[in-house]
Write a protein that holds these residues in place. Structure first.
Motif, PDB file in Angstrom:
ATOM      1  N   LEU A  76       0.836  -1.196   0.000  1.00  0.00           N
ATOM      2  CA  LEU A  76       0.000   0.000   0.000  1.00  0.00           C
ATOM      3  C   LEU A  76       0.872   1.247   0.000  1.00  0.00           C
ATOM      4  O   LEU A  76       1.931   1.266   0.633  1.00  0.00           O
TER       5      LEU A  76
ATOM      6  N   SER B 260      -2.741   4.925   1.579  1.00  0.00           N
ATOM      7  CA  SER B 260      -3.129   3.509   1.692  1.00  0.00           C
ATOM      8  C   SER B 260      -3.762   2.936   0.419  1.00  0.00           C
ATOM      9  O   SER B 260      -4.471   1.937   0.474  1.00  0.00           O
TER      10      SER B 260
ATOM     11  N   ILE C  58      -3.810   0.797  -2.954  1.00  0.00           N
ATOM     12  CA  ILE C  58      -3.148  -0.465  -3.279  1.00  0.00           C
ATOM     13  C   ILE C  58      -2.204  -0.264  -4.460  1.00  0.00           C
ATOM     14  O   ILE C  58      -2.613   0.212  -5.522  1.00  0.00           O
TER      15      ILE C  58
END
Length: 108
Positions: A46, A51, A53
């Motif tokens: 991440l 955060s 992906i």
């Protein structure tokens, strides 16, 4: 002269000559109590900022995973598996000099 140009062009396409700066991240996931490898654990890289992906995979029968072609940067590595209490995450900083990073054994 034309032959020299073709040779230089083909040489430039060779991945060992052109350093991509991309890294392979690998490791093993085991059960904290039994110490046995866990298959099908979700492993995600991440972006540390938001955060989002970047890449992901699942572990194999031996609990091993490998995620290729990660650019240098600051990341979180997230491990999760159904039936385990909490998802786990760890920080990962990759610089341009690294090619392969082994995270070792991670216990869930």
């Amino acid at each position: 002269m034309r032959l020299i140009f073709v040779f230089i062009f083909l040489l430039a396409l060779n991945p060992s000559v052109v350093q991509s700066g991309k890294v392979t991240v690998s490791g093993i996931v085991t059960d904290k109590i039994t110490k046995q490898p866990i298959e099908f654990v979700t492993v995600l890289i991440l972006d540390k900022k938001d955060s989002s992906i970047i890449k992901g995979t699942i572990t194999d029968k031996k609990g091993k995973f490998s995620i290729e072609e990660i650019q240098p940067g600051h990341y979180l590595v997230h491990y999760s598996y159904i039936g385990y209490e909490d998802s786990k995450a760890m920080e990962l900083n990759i610089n341009r000099d690294q090619k392969n990073i082994s995270l070792g054994v991670f216990e869930l």
